[in-house]
Scaffold this motif. Sequence first.
Motif, PDB file in Angstrom:
ATOM      1  N   MET A 170     -44.114 -72.105 -85.041  1.00 27.95           N
ATOM      2  CA  MET A 170     -42.823 -72.274 -85.679  1.00 27.95           C
ATOM      3  C   MET A 170     -42.434 -70.973 -86.376  1.00 27.95           C
ATOM      4  O   MET A 170     -43.228 -70.357 -87.065  1.00 27.95           O
ATOM      5  CB  MET A 170     -42.892 -73.406 -86.701  1.00 27.95           C
ATOM      6  N   LYS A 171     -41.207 -70.575 -86.202  1.00 29.49           N
ATOM      7  CA  LYS A 171     -40.695 -69.362 -86.817  1.00 29.49           C
ATOM      8  C   LYS A 171     -40.221 -69.676 -88.233  1.00 29.49           C
ATOM      9  O   LYS A 171     -39.523 -70.642 -88.461  1.00 29.49           O
ATOM     10  CB  LYS A 171     -39.528 -68.845 -85.988  1.00 29.49           C
ATOM     11  N   GLU A 172     -40.636 -68.851 -89.186  1.00 30.93           N
ATOM     12  CA  GLU A 172     -40.199 -69.016 -90.571  1.00 30.93           C
ATOM     13  C   GLU A 172     -38.776 -68.511 -90.701  1.00 30.93           C
ATOM     14  O   GLU A 172     -38.301 -67.735 -89.892  1.00 30.93           O
ATOM     15  CB  GLU A 172     -41.128 -68.256 -91.509  1.00 30.93           C
ATOM     16  N   ARG A 173     -38.110 -68.934 -91.782  1.00 23.70           N
ATOM     17  CA  ARG A 173     -36.694 -68.624 -91.936  1.00 23.70           C
ATOM     18  C   ARG A 173     -36.402 -68.168 -93.355  1.00 23.70           C
ATOM     19  O   ARG A 173     -36.898 -68.737 -94.319  1.00 23.70           O
ATOM     20  CB  ARG A 173     -35.878 -69.863 -91.610  1.00 23.70           C
ATOM     21  N   VAL A 174     -35.568 -67.130 -93.483  1.00 24.59           N
ATOM     22  CA  VAL A 174     -35.074 -66.651 -94.770  1.00 24.59           C
ATOM     23  C   VAL A 174     -33.566 -66.760 -94.741  1.00 24.59           C
ATOM     24  O   VAL A 174     -32.919 -66.301 -93.801  1.00 24.59           O
ATOM     25  CB  VAL A 174     -35.485 -65.178 -95.019  1.00 24.59           C
ATOM     26  N   VAL A 175     -33.006 -67.386 -95.776  1.00 26.46           N
ATOM     27  CA  VAL A 175     -31.556 -67.520 -95.907  1.00 26.46           C
ATOM     28  C   VAL A 175     -31.167 -66.904 -97.239  1.00 26.46           C
ATOM     29  O   VAL A 175     -31.772 -67.209 -98.258  1.00 26.46           O
ATOM     30  CB  VAL A 175     -31.121 -69.002 -95.866  1.00 26.46           C
ATOM     31  N   PHE A 176     -30.172 -66.008 -97.226  1.00 25.06           N
ATOM     32  CA  PHE A 176     -29.714 -65.418 -98.477  1.00 25.06           C
ATOM     33  C   PHE A 176     -28.203 -65.438 -98.544  1.00 25.06           C
ATOM     34  O   PHE A 176     -27.526 -65.461 -97.534  1.00 25.06           O
ATOM     35  CB  PHE A 176     -30.280 -64.010 -98.690  1.00 25.06           C
ATOM     36  N   GLY A 177     -27.697 -65.434 -99.783  1.00 24.40           N
ATOM     37  CA  GLY A 177     -26.261 -65.575 -99.986  1.00 24.40           C
ATOM     38  C   GLY A 177     -25.490 -64.280 -99.966  1.00 24.40           C
ATOM     39  O   GLY A 177     -24.475 -64.172 -99.300  1.00 24.40           O
ATOM     40  N   ALA A 178     -25.939 -63.289-100.716  1.00 21.26           N
ATOM     41  CA  ALA A 178     -25.211 -62.028-100.820  1.00 21.26           C
ATOM     42  C   ALA A 178     -26.131 -60.875-100.473  1.00 21.26           C
ATOM     43  O   ALA A 178     -27.230 -60.768-101.004  1.00 21.26           O
ATOM     44  CB  ALA A 178     -24.666 -61.854-102.240  1.00 21.26           C
ATOM     45  N   GLY A 179     -25.667 -60.021 -99.602  1.00 21.06           N
ATOM     46  CA  GLY A 179     -26.440 -58.844 -99.241  1.00 21.06           C
ATOM     47  C   GLY A 179     -26.383 -57.794-100.339  1.00 21.06           C
ATOM     48  O   GLY A 179     -25.542 -57.854-101.244  1.00 21.06           O
ATOM     49  N   ASP A 180     -27.272 -56.817-100.273  1.00 19.16           N
ATOM     50  CA  ASP A 180     -27.309 -55.731-101.245  1.00 19.16           C
ATOM     51  C   ASP A 180     -27.243 -54.404-100.493  1.00 19.16           C
ATOM     52  O   ASP A 180     -28.254 -53.926 -99.987  1.00 19.16           O
ATOM     53  CB  ASP A 180     -28.584 -55.808-102.081  1.00 19.16           C
ATOM     54  N   PRO A 181     -26.054 -53.795-100.412  1.00 22.27           N
ATOM     55  CA  PRO A 181     -25.916 -52.559 -99.643  1.00 22.27           C
ATOM     56  C   PRO A 181     -26.668 -51.375-100.254  1.00 22.27           C
ATOM     57  O   PRO A 181     -26.921 -50.386 -99.570  1.00 22.27           O
ATOM     58  CB  PRO A 181     -24.412 -52.299 -99.634  1.00 22.27           C
ATOM     59  N   LYS A 182     -27.048 -51.449-101.524  1.00 26.01           N
ATOM     60  CA  LYS A 182     -27.755 -50.347-102.184  1.00 26.01           C
ATOM     61  C   LYS A 182     -29.271 -50.485-102.125  1.00 26.01           C
ATOM     62  O   LYS A 182     -29.981 -49.495-102.230  1.00 26.01           O
ATOM     63  CB  LYS A 182     -27.345 -50.241-103.649  1.00 26.01           C
ATOM     64  N   GLY A 183     -29.786 -51.694-102.027  1.00 22.06           N
ATOM     65  CA  GLY A 183     -31.235 -51.867-102.084  1.00 22.06           C
ATOM     66  C   GLY A 183     -31.779 -53.010-101.261  1.00 22.06           C
ATOM     67  O   GLY A 183     -32.924 -53.401-101.433  1.00 22.06           O
ATOM     68  N   GLY A 184     -30.981 -53.546-100.390  1.00 22.44           N
ATOM     69  CA  GLY A 184     -31.417 -54.704 -99.612  1.00 22.44           C
ATOM     70  C   GLY A 184     -32.452 -54.367 -98.557  1.00 22.44           C
ATOM     71  O   GLY A 184     -32.505 -53.255 -98.047  1.00 22.44           O
ATOM     72  N   ALA A 185     -33.268 -55.342 -98.223  1.00 19.12           N
ATOM     73  CA  ALA A 185     -34.327 -55.135 -97.239  1.00 19.12           C
ATOM     74  C   ALA A 185     -34.148 -56.020 -96.010  1.00 19.12           C
ATOM     75  O   ALA A 185     -35.032 -56.098 -95.177  1.00 19.12           O
ATOM     76  CB  ALA A 185     -35.684 -55.410 -97.879  1.00 19.12           C
ATOM     77  N   ALA A 186     -33.002 -56.664 -95.917  1.00 21.74           N
ATOM     78  CA  ALA A 186     -32.763 -57.541 -94.771  1.00 21.74           C
ATOM     79  C   ALA A 186     -31.533 -57.063 -94.012  1.00 21.74           C
ATOM     80  O   ALA A 186     -30.540 -57.762 -93.868  1.00 21.74           O
ATOM     81  CB  ALA A 186     -32.583 -58.984 -95.232  1.00 21.74           C
TER      82      ALA A 186
END
Length: 57
Positions: A1-17
């Motif tokens: 089974m593949k794990e899942r990450v859901v996030f609401g707002a991205g971070d253009p300065k420090g995001g890792a996704a």
Amino acid sequence: MKERVVFGAGDPKGGAAGSVFHLLPSDEHFNHRVQVTGSIMADACAEQLRAFFRSRR
């Protein structure tokens, strides 16, 4: 089974996704795979983050 990450707002300065770093979805150097769904309710989540940090100042 593949794990899942859901996030609401991205971070253009420090995001890792998919912004500054691309750790998610999983880099081929890692042995785990993750499905990523981003920017769910981005405007509302970004405002909540802004309000939180505004209150911390």
